[in-house]
Scaffold this active site. Structure first.
Site, PDB file in Angstrom:
ATOM      1  N   LYS A  85       0.823  -1.218   0.000  1.00 28.32           N
ATOM      2  CA  LYS A  85       0.000   0.000   0.000  1.00 28.32           C
ATOM      3  C   LYS A  85       0.857   1.267   0.000  1.00 28.32           C
ATOM      4  O   LYS A  85       0.366   2.346  -0.310  1.00 28.32           O
ATOM      5  CB  LYS A  85      -0.968   0.001   1.196  1.00 28.32           C
ATOM      6  CG  LYS A  85      -2.171  -0.913   1.008  1.00 28.32           C
ATOM      7  CD  LYS A  85      -3.137  -0.806   2.200  1.00 28.32           C
ATOM      8  CE  LYS A  85      -4.362  -1.691   2.002  1.00 28.32           C
ATOM      9  NZ  LYS A  85      -5.209  -1.728   3.228  1.00 28.32           N
ATOM     10  N   ASP A 101      -6.579 -10.944   8.500  1.00 26.62           N
ATOM     11  CA  ASP A 101      -6.747  -9.582   7.979  1.00 26.62           C
ATOM     12  C   ASP A 101      -8.219  -9.194   7.894  1.00 26.62           C
ATOM     13  O   ASP A 101      -8.615  -8.111   8.326  1.00 26.62           O
ATOM     14  CB  ASP A 101      -6.092  -9.495   6.598  1.00 26.62           C
ATOM     15  CG  ASP A 101      -6.148  -8.086   6.017  1.00 26.62           C
ATOM     16  OD1 ASP A 101      -6.055  -7.105   6.792  1.00 26.62           O
ATOM     17  OD2 ASP A 101      -6.270  -7.965   4.789  1.00 26.62           O
TER      18      ASP A 101
HETATM   19  P1  C2E Z   1      -8.625  -3.294   4.198  1.00 30.22           P
HETATM   20  O1  C2E Z   1      -9.493  -2.117   4.508  1.00 30.22           O
HETATM   21  O2  C2E Z   1      -7.533  -3.592   5.137  1.00 30.22           O
HETATM   22  O3  C2E Z   1      -9.549  -4.560   4.064  1.00 30.22           O
HETATM   23  C1  C2E Z   1      -9.024  -5.837   3.990  1.00 30.22           C
HETATM   24  C2  C2E Z   1     -10.051  -6.828   3.556  1.00 30.22           C
HETATM   25  O4  C2E Z   1     -11.104  -6.916   4.537  1.00 30.22           O
HETATM   26  C3  C2E Z   1     -10.770  -6.470   2.278  1.00 30.22           C
HETATM   27  O5  C2E Z   1     -10.000  -6.851   1.173  1.00 30.22           O
HETATM   28  C4  C2E Z   1     -12.058  -7.290   2.420  1.00 30.22           C
HETATM   29  O6  C2E Z   1     -11.806  -8.644   2.120  1.00 30.22           O
HETATM   30  C5  C2E Z   1     -12.353  -7.192   3.897  1.00 30.22           C
HETATM   31  N1  C2E Z   1     -13.275  -6.059   4.152  1.00 30.22           N
HETATM   32  C6  C2E Z   1     -12.968  -4.866   4.669  1.00 30.22           C
HETATM   33  N2  C2E Z   1     -14.089  -4.119   4.785  1.00 30.22           N
HETATM   34  C7  C2E Z   1     -15.090  -4.844   4.314  1.00 30.22           C
HETATM   35  C8  C2E Z   1     -16.504  -4.610   4.172  1.00 30.22           C
HETATM   36  O7  C2E Z   1     -17.037  -3.542   4.492  1.00 30.22           O
HETATM   37  N3  C2E Z   1     -17.267  -5.631   3.650  1.00 30.22           N
HETATM   38  C9  C2E Z   1     -16.687  -6.807   3.273  1.00 30.22           C
HETATM   39  N4  C2E Z   1     -17.487  -7.778   2.774  1.00 30.22           N
HETATM   40  N5  C2E Z   1     -15.372  -7.051   3.391  1.00 30.22           N
HETATM   41  C10 C2E Z   1     -14.594  -6.086   3.892  1.00 30.22           C
HETATM   42  P2  C2E Z   1     -10.271  -6.203  -0.261  1.00 30.22           P
HETATM   43  O8  C2E Z   1     -11.732  -6.083  -0.496  1.00 30.22           O
HETATM   44  O9  C2E Z   1      -9.472  -6.956  -1.219  1.00 30.22           O
HETATM   45  O10 C2E Z   1      -9.722  -4.755  -0.109  1.00 30.22           O
HETATM   46  C11 C2E Z   1      -8.340  -4.525  -0.028  1.00 30.22           C
HETATM   47  C12 C2E Z   1      -8.065  -3.118   0.379  1.00 30.22           C
HETATM   48  O11 C2E Z   1      -8.614  -2.224  -0.629  1.00 30.22           O
HETATM   49  C13 C2E Z   1      -8.739  -2.705   1.672  1.00 30.22           C
HETATM   50  O12 C2E Z   1      -7.950  -3.109   2.769  1.00 30.22           O
HETATM   51  C14 C2E Z   1      -8.809  -1.187   1.496  1.00 30.22           C
HETATM   52  O13 C2E Z   1      -7.552  -0.596   1.769  1.00 30.22           O
HETATM   53  C15 C2E Z   1      -9.069  -1.048   0.027  1.00 30.22           C
HETATM   54  N6  C2E Z   1     -10.525  -0.881  -0.261  1.00 30.22           N
HETATM   55  C16 C2E Z   1     -11.433  -1.858  -0.488  1.00 30.22           C
HETATM   56  N7  C2E Z   1     -12.651  -1.326  -0.735  1.00 30.22           N
HETATM   57  C17 C2E Z   1     -12.505   0.047  -0.653  1.00 30.22           C
HETATM   58  C18 C2E Z   1     -13.403   1.168  -0.801  1.00 30.22           C
HETATM   59  O14 C2E Z   1     -14.610   1.016  -1.053  1.00 30.22           O
HETATM   60  N8  C2E Z   1     -12.868   2.401  -0.638  1.00 30.22           N
HETATM   61  C19 C2E Z   1     -11.550   2.601  -0.341  1.00 30.22           C
HETATM   62  N9  C2E Z   1     -11.105   3.859  -0.189  1.00 30.22           N
HETATM   63  N10 C2E Z   1     -10.675   1.577  -0.209  1.00 30.22           N
HETATM   64  C20 C2E Z   1     -11.152   0.327  -0.362  1.00 30.22           C
HETATM   65 FE    FE Z   2      -4.413  -6.119   1.605  1.00 32.28          FE
HETATM   66 FE    FE Z   3      -4.671  -5.099   6.531  1.00 31.02          FE
END
Ligand code: C2E
Ligand code: FE
Ligand code: FE
Ligand code: SIN
Ligand code: SIN
Length: 358
Positions: A220, A300
């Site tokens: 990141k 995670d």
């Molecule tokens: P992160 O915030 O550390 O989230 C890690 C993982 O946790 C996500 O991987 C997802 O599998 C799960 N997760 C987190 N929040 C939610 C949620 O509200 N609902 C569900 N069903 N799962 C959730 P993922 O999806 O591959 O995302 C990787 C990273 O991408 C995230 O790390 C975050 O940094 C970013 N990201 C994902 N969606 C968004 C978004 O809508 N807006 C922003 N600004 N960043 C996002």
């Molecule tokens: Fe990640």
């Molecule tokens: Fe993380």
């Protein structure tokens, strides 16, 4: 008979040296030295040993603390060496401490070692009767090995400390960039360790997974701020960019030969793969995903769901647990979900211990 005694003595030294060269904590190391040395000296069955007492201390020259003690020194653990030993001990040490050395006087045996970074260790045994020539020679050989083992242990500790520090500093960089809290990586580290142990990995490997897991999102660092900290859903293009954090992190770490960083490279690459497929970056399935990746995926997500992010609020525990049950065999390996639920209390204890806002 002398040859026979010598042979037995040398066998004993080889055995004892193998023990002290095993990776272990300093405390077990010095304890082991005392044990081996005592049994070495009991070789000569004629010798009468009264009560052998021993202690091992560690510290810097004027400030040595007692780590282990037996016999007369049993109650001395934690005390200053100076307070416990009579005044003549340090002249004995001075005699033997040109670099690494040991002192053999009639009666007390003192052996001390100074590591490259100035940490000193000392082993002191009393109550030994007069040593025979053979005993003296055996102790001499053994002490040389102890010196080498001690040096090795400090070098190894130094390498591990370096790896820990690199991991910690990289983790800090991600934390600062993504405005995540430091406790996120601590929790993920502890969850990963619990899952690794539950999976049947050894203590050593679980420790590596624990130390490496804070690196899962190190890629990141390479994601533009406007995307990383966007306070809402990402556009499809932004999402493509965001997903590159997995390979970015892998590329950053993949050429390291250090075990913790190697594990970190795997975890960075595979923490968003899914057991049934449709994860990224390589859409791997099942056991093609490294077990470190499968473990860190759950650690995670469990943590991310329970945390506030720039794009979402944290979820209630019940909602999180429902999602994890639902994703058993889909996002997550069934066995890992089962470990999680069977040890739920331990996971919740970590969550409580490292809350974001106290
Ligand atoms: P992160 O915030 O550390 O989230 C890690 C993982 O946790 C996500 O991987 C997802 O599998 C799960 N997760 C987190 N929040 C939610 C949620 O509200 N609902 C569900 N069903 N799962 C959730 P993922 O999806 O591959 O995302 C990787 C990273 O991408 C995230 O790390 C975050 O940094 C970013 N990201 C994902 N969606 C968004 C978004 O809508 N807006 C922003 N600004 N960043 C996002
Ligand atoms: Fe990640
Ligand atoms: Fe993380
Ligand atoms: C650390 O997280 O740096 C300490 C790990 C340990 O040795 O238990
Ligand atoms: C930390 O100590 O803050 C996490 C990094 C590590 O476990 O070494």
């Amino acid at each position: 008979m002398t040859i026979e005694d010598n042979k037995r003595g040398l066998e004993k030294i080889i055995e004892a040296s193998a023990t002290i060269f095993e990776p272990q904590s300093m405390k077990r190391f010095v304890g082991g030295i005392m044990e081996q040395l005592t049994s070495l000296l009991y070789l000569d069955e004629e010798a009468v040993f009264c009560q052998t007492s021993g202690l091992a201390a560690e510290g810097s020259h004027n400030d040595m603390k007692i780590l282990v003690g037996t016999g007369d020194f049993e109650g001395s653990v934690g005390q200053n060496l100076e307070d416990v030993l009579s005044s003549d001990w340090d002249t004995d040490i001075e005699k033997g401490s040109n670099g690494h050395g040991h002192v053999l006087t009639e009666g007390p045996y003192t052996s001390n070692f100074v590591s490259a970074n100035g940490i000193e260790s000392l082993v002191h045994l009393t109550g030994l009767s007069e040593l025979s020539d053979l005993d003296q020679r055996l102790v001499d050989i053994f002490s040389k090995n102890v010196g080498i083992a001690f040096e090795n242990m400090y070098l190894k500790n130094d390498i591990e400390d370096t790896q820990r520090e690199v991991v910690y500093r990289l983790g800090e960089a991600v934390k600062t960039r993504s405005k995540e809290t430091g406790n996120h990586v601590k929790r993920v580290a502890e969850y990963s360790r619990l899952l690794a142990l539950g999976y049947g990995l050894s203590e050593e490997e679980a420790e590596i997974v624990k130390l490496a897991s804070p690196l899962h999102d190190v890629g990141k660092i390479g994601i533009p701020d406007a995307i990383l900290n966007k306070p809402g859903p990402l556009t499809p293009d932004e999402w493509v960019s965001m997903q590159t954090h997995a390979t970015l992190g892998y590329d950053l770490l993949k050429n390291s030969q250090r075990p913790i960083l190697q594990a970190g490279a795997i975890i960075a690459l595979e923490h968003h793969e899914k057991w049934a497929g449709n994860g990224y970056p390589h859409n791997k399935v099942g056991e093609d995903i490294h077990v470190y990746g499968r473990i860190s995926a759950l650690a995670d997500v469990f943590d991310a769901l329970g945390s506030d992010r720039c794009y979402k609020k944290s979820w209630d525990l019940d909602r999180i647990l429902d999602l994890l049950r639902e994703e058993r065999g889909k996002h997550f390996e069934p066995r890992i979900i089962d470990i999680f639920f069977s040890e739920l209390d331990a996971f919740l204890a970590v969550r409580d211990a490292y809350q974001d806002r106290v």
